[in-house]
Design a protein around this motif. Structure first.
Motif, short mmCIF file in Angstrom:
data_model
loop_
_atom_site.label_atom_id
_atom_site.label_comp_id
_atom_site.label_asym_id
_atom_site.label_seq_id
_atom_site.Cartn_x
_atom_site.Cartn_y
_atom_site.Cartn_z
N GLU B 230 36.15 39.75 52.53
CA GLU B 230 36.41 39.62 51.04
C GLU B 230 36.44 38.15 50.61
O GLU B 230 35.97 37.81 49.48
CB GLU B 230 38.02 40.00 50.90
CG GLU B 230 38.15 41.43 51.09
CD GLU B 230 39.45 41.91 51.03
OE1 GLU B 230 39.77 43.20 51.10
OE2 GLU B 230 40.63 41.11 50.96
N ASN B 233 32.54 37.34 50.37
CA ASN B 233 31.65 38.14 49.18
C ASN B 233 32.56 37.89 47.76
O ASN B 233 32.25 38.50 46.93
CB ASN B 233 31.53 39.57 49.51
CG ASN B 233 32.67 40.37 49.41
OD1 ASN B 233 33.77 39.85 48.85
ND2 ASN B 233 32.53 41.44 49.99
N GLN B 234 33.49 36.85 47.94
CA GLN B 234 33.98 36.52 46.83
C GLN B 234 35.08 37.49 45.98
O GLN B 234 35.58 37.44 44.93
CB GLN B 234 33.13 35.88 45.57
CG GLN B 234 32.09 34.96 46.02
CD GLN B 234 31.42 34.38 44.90
OE1 GLN B 234 31.36 34.87 43.68
NE2 GLN B 234 31.06 33.16 44.98
N THR B 235 35.26 38.69 46.69
CA THR B 235 36.36 39.71 46.58
C THR B 235 37.51 39.14 46.45
O THR B 235 38.56 39.31 45.51
CB THR B 235 36.09 40.83 47.62
OG1 THR B 235 34.77 41.28 47.56
CG2 THR B 235 36.94 41.95 46.80
N ASP B 237 38.42 35.81 45.73
CA ASP B 237 38.48 35.20 44.60
C ASP B 237 39.00 36.10 43.36
O ASP B 237 39.84 35.63 42.39
CB ASP B 237 37.28 34.39 44.16
CG ASP B 237 37.14 33.10 45.01
OD1 ASP B 237 38.05 32.85 45.78
OD2 ASP B 237 35.85 32.53 45.03
N ARG B 238 38.06 37.15 43.43
CA ARG B 238 38.19 37.96 42.28
C ARG B 238 39.44 38.47 42.40
O ARG B 238 40.38 38.71 41.35
CB ARG B 238 37.60 39.12 42.32
CG ARG B 238 37.42 40.17 41.37
CD ARG B 238 36.35 41.13 41.48
NE ARG B 238 35.87 41.19 40.08
CZ ARG B 238 34.65 41.93 39.75
NH1 ARG B 238 33.63 42.27 40.70
NH2 ARG B 238 34.29 42.34 38.41
N LEU B 239 40.19 38.83 43.46
CA LEU B 239 41.57 39.48 43.67
C LEU B 239 42.42 38.64 43.12
O LEU B 239 43.52 38.94 42.34
CB LEU B 239 41.83 40.12 44.89
CG LEU B 239 41.02 41.19 45.79
CD1 LEU B 239 41.18 41.26 46.98
CD2 LEU B 239 41.24 42.42 44.95
N LEU B 240 42.18 37.34 43.50
CA LEU B 240 43.50 36.22 43.18
C LEU B 240 43.47 35.93 41.73
O LEU B 240 44.27 35.25 41.20
CB LEU B 240 43.32 34.93 44.13
CG LEU B 240 43.34 35.49 45.64
CD1 LEU B 240 43.18 34.03 46.37
CD2 LEU B 240 44.75 35.86 45.57
N SER B 241 42.18 36.26 41.11
CA SER B 241 42.11 35.90 39.54
C SER B 241 42.77 37.05 38.94
O SER B 241 42.93 37.11 37.60
CB SER B 241 40.91 35.73 39.28
OG SER B 241 40.08 36.91 39.10
N THR B 242 43.22 38.01 39.69
CA THR B 242 43.90 39.20 38.85
C THR B 242 45.39 38.84 38.77
O THR B 242 45.88 37.80 39.19
CB THR B 242 43.84 40.48 39.55
OG1 THR B 242 44.19 40.42 40.70
CG2 THR B 242 42.43 40.87 39.72
N MET B 244 47.28 39.79 41.16
CA MET B 244 47.80 39.70 42.45
C MET B 244 47.90 38.54 42.84
O MET B 244 47.12 37.75 42.77
CB MET B 244 46.87 40.88 43.35
CG MET B 244 47.31 40.81 44.61
SD MET B 244 46.55 42.37 45.51
CE MET B 244 45.05 41.60 45.39
N TRP B 397 42.80 28.93 50.37
CA TRP B 397 42.21 29.95 49.69
C TRP B 397 42.58 30.22 48.45
O TRP B 397 41.97 30.64 47.69
CB TRP B 397 41.97 31.26 50.41
CG TRP B 397 41.35 31.10 51.77
CD1 TRP B 397 40.50 30.22 52.31
CD2 TRP B 397 41.39 32.11 52.91
NE1 TRP B 397 40.20 30.34 53.57
CE2 TRP B 397 40.73 31.64 53.95
CE3 TRP B 397 42.05 33.27 53.07
CZ2 TRP B 397 40.68 32.20 55.10
CZ3 TRP B 397 41.84 33.93 54.28
CH2 TRP B 397 40.89 33.48 55.28
N GLU B 398 43.98 29.86 48.09
CA GLU B 398 44.45 30.04 46.85
C GLU B 398 43.77 29.20 45.71
O GLU B 398 43.38 29.70 44.61
CB GLU B 398 45.86 30.11 46.93
CG GLU B 398 46.49 31.26 47.42
CD GLU B 398 48.05 30.92 47.46
OE1 GLU B 398 48.52 31.63 46.59
OE2 GLU B 398 48.58 30.31 48.15
#
Lengths: 316, 400
Positions: B230, B233-235, B237-242, B244, B397-398
Motif C-alpha cells: 500500500e 503504490n501510494q494507497t 498516502d491516499r488512506l491517510l489523506s482520508t 482514517m 510514513w504519516e
C-alpha cells in the motif's frame, strides 16, 4: 460599495519545507478560488510533489500556513472537504469497482444512504456502471484512472488535489477524464492539478501556477503569463525557394534590423501585429526576388512561457 | 548471447542484497542452527538434562544408595530436590502431569523385590529410554556396592569388629531379603505412562501446534507486507489523506490478521481432530485462548517487521530468516527437549516456544486454563509491544 472578498477554497502562505540541505519549498504563496481549476506546473524537482503532499496532509511543512475554506489544514473539519488522487493507481486491484468505491467512501466517513447515493453517482460519472462488479485489476489503464479519480471524490470534496491524473493513458481516456473534471468543476469543486502536459494545463485550467526550485515563478491566467513573460508578439517563420545571399534589412533606416542568415532558406522573426506586419514582411521578401514556399505564424504559448521562466536546462 | 544473459543475471544478483542474502547467508544460518541443535556446537557441555523427581517408598540402605547414585548422574536434573524425601507417589505423578518434571523415579517394593517405576510423560520420547537405562545402571551398581559392604560386615563380624557392624546397621535390614544375584539380573524397571492414556500420539498435537505457529508467523508477515504494498503504490498516502488515522489503520490490520490467524489455526486443528484424533472439542476453551493470543502476537510481529522494512523484498528476506530461526529455536521443527539447556533458554525468546508450551498444556497435560497464565501473559504482552513498536516506526510514513 465594497463587497467582502469571499474566502478562498485554499490559501497557502509562505510554505517552506527542507530535507536536510535540500530546500524543496522556499516560501510558496498562492490561493485557489472556489470552483477554480488551477494547473500546477514545474520541471522535475521543482517541489510540486512536496507541495501536493503538504496540501494532502502527508508532509509536515517546516513553516507557513495552509487554510482550507478558511480553516487550518490540521482541522479535521477542514480535511473533510479535501479529496486527493495520487499519481499512482492507488486502488485495491483485487477488489471490484464497487468495493473500492464503497471502501474509500467509508474511509471518507460516508454512511448508509449517503454512501449509496454517492456510489450510484460515481458509477454513472465514470461510465463504469456495467463494470461495477469487475475486478479493477482487469481494467485498462484508462479505466483504472477513472476509478482512481472517483475514489478521491466519493465524499464530494470542495477541493480536489490531482497529481498527474492522466499519466500513461491514451488520448481518448484523457479526454474522458477531463470531461469528468469539467463536470466536477461546474458543480463547484475547486481543482488543483499537477501535470507535465502543458497543452492540458493550457486548455483545461483557469489559472496556472509555475513552480521552480521551490518558488512560485508565475501565477495567473495564460494570457497574463504570456504578456508578463514572453510578450504578445508572434513568431513568423518563412521558407523561401533558395538560400539567402545576404540578410534582409527590415524597417526604416534609423531602426532597421537584419533578418535571416546567409546560406539558409529559412527566415524567422517576431512581429507585433499579424494583420499589418505579416503582409509587409512577405512583400519585402518577394521584392528581394525570393519566392515564398511556406509561412508559419505561431502565437506564444504556455510552452514558451514555461521554458522562458524555467530555462532549457535538464533538471534530472 | 548466452554469455550476455549470464552476465546480466550475475550483475542483477550482485545488485540485489536480499537475493544475495537468501542465496548465500540463509542456508549457512540454517545449517548452523541445526548443527548447534544436534551437533552440540553452541552450548557444548550443556547437553539436555531430563527433569526428574524421585520418590523413595522403600527407604532402605540400598534405596538410599540408589538415590545417591542417581543424583550423581549428569543427564538428570532433580527438581524439587529439597522436598524429595517428603514426596508421595501421587504428588510426584502430579509434577509430571503438570510438566514440572519430565519423569518421576519411584523406588518401590514389588513381590518382595526392589523395583523402580518411572512415571513418564510420553510426549518426551527420549527421556524414558535414557532414564530407564540410568536407573537400571544405578540399581545394579548400588546393589553391588551393598553386597560388597555386606561381605565387609561378615569379615568384620568374624574378626569381631563390632564398630563396622554398627556402622553398616544391617541388623534388621530389609534389603537382605530383597537382594540376590539372580534377582538383580531380573530387576524390574517399569515405565508407566501417566499422561497418554487414551490420547492421540503426543507428537501429533505438538507438531500441529508447531507447524500452525510457524505458518501463523508467515501469514502475519504476509499480511504486514500488504502495508508495504500500500505504501509502494501510494494507497497508504491516499488512506491517510482520508479521515482514517494510522492508529485505526494498524489496529484494523492487527485485528484482521489475528482473526485470519485464529481461523487458520482453527482449521488446522479441526483437520488434526478429524484425521489424527487430536481432541480439539474437548479442549476448546484453552485452545481458543492460546490461539487468540498467539495470533495477536504473530500479527503484532508481522506489522512490526513490515514497518521496519522499506520494501516488500526486504520484508520477505528478513521474515524468512527470522521465522525459520524462531521456529528452529522455539521447537516448531525439532522438539525443544532435544536441545541443550542453553538453547532451550534461548528458545524462550521466541513466540514458538511459549505458544507450543501453552498448546502442550492444553492438549497433552490437560491442565486447567489458569495454568496457561504465563504463556497468555507473555504472548499478549509481546503482541502489544510489537504493535506499539510498529506504531512508532510508522510515524515516518504519516508525515515526513
Amino acid at each position: 460599495m465594497n463587497y467582502p472578498r469571499p474566502t478562498p477554497a485554499l490559501a497557502i502562505h509562505d510554505l517552506r519545507k527542507s530535507y536536510g540541505d535540500l530546500h524543496a519549498l522556499r516560501g510558496v504563496t498562492f490561493c485557489l478560488e472556489r470552483g477554480e481549476r488551477l494547473a500546477f506546473l514545474g520541471p522535475n524537482g521543482a517541489g510540486k510533489t512536496t507541495l501536493i503532499r503538504c496540501l494532502a496532509g502527508l508532509t509536515r511543512a517546516d513553516h507557513g500556513e495552509i487554510h482550507l475554506g478558511g480553516k487550518p489544514l490540521k482541522s479535521v473539519e477542514a480535511r473533510k472537504h479535501l479529496g486527493f488522487v495520487p499519481q499512482e493507481i492507488a486502488l485495491y486491484r483485487d477488489l471490484t469497482t464497487r468495493q473500492n468505491m464503497v471502501a474509500f467512501g467509508r474511509f471518507y466517513g460516508l454512511r448508509r444512504s449517503e454512501l449509496r447515493n454517492r456510489l450510484d453517482w460515481a458509477l454513472q460519472w465514470t461510465g463504469l456502471g456495467e463494470r461495477a462488479d469487475d475486478l479493477v485489476g482487469t481494467f485498462s489503464g484508462g479505466m483504472q484512472r477513472r476509478v482512481n479519480l472517483a475514489c478521491g471524490v466519493m465524499h464530494a470534496p470542495q477541493i480536489l488535489l490531482l497529481d498527474e491524473p492522466t499519466v500513461g493513458v491514451d488520448p481518448q481516456s484523457r479526454q474522458r477524464i477531463f470531461t469528468m473534471l469539467d463536470e466536477l468543476s461546474e458543480s463547484g469543486t475547486s481543482i488543483l492539478l499537477t501535470t507535465h502536459h502543458l497543452d492540458e494545463a493550457e486548455e483545461r485550467s483557469d489559472r496556472i501556477v509555475i513552480l521552480d526550485q521551490g518558488q512560485v515563478v508565475a501565477d495567473g491566467s495564460i494570457e497574463a503569463l504570456v504578456k508578463q513573460s514572453v510578450g504578445t508578439q508572434r513568431w513568423v517563420r518563412l521558407r523561401i525557394d533558395r538560400p539567402l545571399t545576404a540578410p534582409l534589412r527590415v524597417g526604416a533606416a534609423a531602426d532597421a534590423a537584419l533578418i535571416g542568415t546567409t546560406g539558409e532558406d529559412r527566415i524567422s522573426t517576431r512581429i507585433d501585429d499579424v494583420s499589418t506586419h505579416l503582409l509587409g514582411l512577405i512583400e519585402l521578401v518577394r521584392r528581394r526576388g525570393y519566392g515564398i514556399v511556406d509561412v508559419q505564424v505561431e502565437a506564444p504559448s504556455l510552452h514558451h512561457v514555461f521554458l522562458h521562466l524555467t530555462g532549457y536546462e535538464l533538471r534530472d | 548471447m548466452i554469455l550476455t544473459v549470464m552476465q546480466i543475471s550475475c550483475r542483477r544478483l550482485l545488485h540485489n542484497r536480499v537475493e544475495l542474502l537468501l542465496t548465500f547467508i540463509v542456508p549457512i544460518a540454517f545449517f548452523s542452527i541445526f548443527a548447534v541443535i544436534f551437533g552440540g556446537g553452541l552450548g557444548r557441555g550443556t547437553t539436555p538434562k531430563i527433569k526428574v523427581v524421585t520418590v523413595d517408598e522403600v527407604d532402605s540402605v540400598v534405596s538410599r544408595l540408589i538415590m545417591s547414585a542417581l543424583k550423581k548422574q549428569e543427564s538428570l536434573r532433580f527438581v524439587r530436590e529439597e522436598e524429595s524425601s517428603q514426596l508421595s507417589r501421587s504428588e510426584a505423578q502430579e509434577l509430571v502431569r503438570n510438566g514440572t518434571a519430565t519423569m518421576a523415579i519411584v523406588l518401590c517394593k514389588e513381590a518382595d523385590q526392589l523395583a523402580a517405576q518411572l512415571l513418564a510423560d510420553a510426549s518426551d520420547q527420549v527421556a524414558s529410554q535414557v532414564v530407564s537405562a540410568v536407573v537400571n545402571r544405578s540399581i545394579m551398581l548400588s546393589e553391588a556396592e551393598y553386597q560388597v559392604s555386606q561381605l565387609g560386615v561378615s569379615d568384620a563380624s568374624e574378626s569381631g569388629d563390632q564398630q563396622n557392624i554398627a556402622a553398616t546397621n544391617v541388623g534388621n535390614d530389609p534389603d537382605a531379603e530383597m537382594l540376590g544375584i539372580e534377582e538383580s539380573l531380573s530387576r524390574k524397571v517399569e515405565i508407566v505412562d501417566v499422561m497418554g492414556e487414551g490420547k492421540a500420539n503426543p507428537v501429533v498435537s505438538m507438531y500441529a501446534s508447531g507447524i500452525a505457529v510457524m505458518f501463523l508467523l508467515f501469514g502475519a508477515t504476509g499480511g504486514g507486507g500488504a502495508l508495504l504494498e500500500e505504501r509502494e503504490n501510494q494507497t497508504l498516502d491516499r488512506l491517510l489523506s482520508t479521515q482514517m488515522s494510522m492508529d485505526q489503520l494498524l489496529l484494523g490490520k492487527w485485528f484482521y490478521m489475528t482473526a485470519v490467524g485464529v481461523l487458520q489455526v482453527g482449521v488446522m486443528f479441526l483437520w488434526a481432530q478429524l484425521v489424527f484424533n487430536v481432541d480439539l472439542v474437548g479442549h476448546l476453551d484453552g485452545f481458543l485462548m492460546m490461539t487468540v493470543v498467539t495470533a495477536l502476537a504473530a500479527s503484532g510481529f508481522g506489522l512490526f517487521l513490515a514497518t521496519l522494512c522499506k520494501t516488500r523484498g526486504q520484508l520477505n528476506g528478513l521474515s524468512v530468516i527470522l521465522i525459520l530461526t524462531m521456529s528452529a529455536l522455539g521447537g516448531s521443527m525439532v522438539p525443544r527437549y532435544l536441545m541443550s539447556d542453553q538453547l532451550q533458554q534461548y528458545g524462550l525468546w521466541t513466540f514458538n516456544a511459549w505458544a507450543l508450551d501453552g498448546y502442550t498444556k492444553v492438549f497433552w497435560r490437560e491442565l486447567p486454563v489458569d495454568a496457561l497464565a504465563p504463556q497468555l501473559a507473555v504472548l499478549l504482552f509481546s503482541g502489544v509491544a510489537f504493535l506499539l513498536a510498529a506504531r512508532t516506526l510508522a510515524v515516518r510514513w504519516e508525515s515526513d
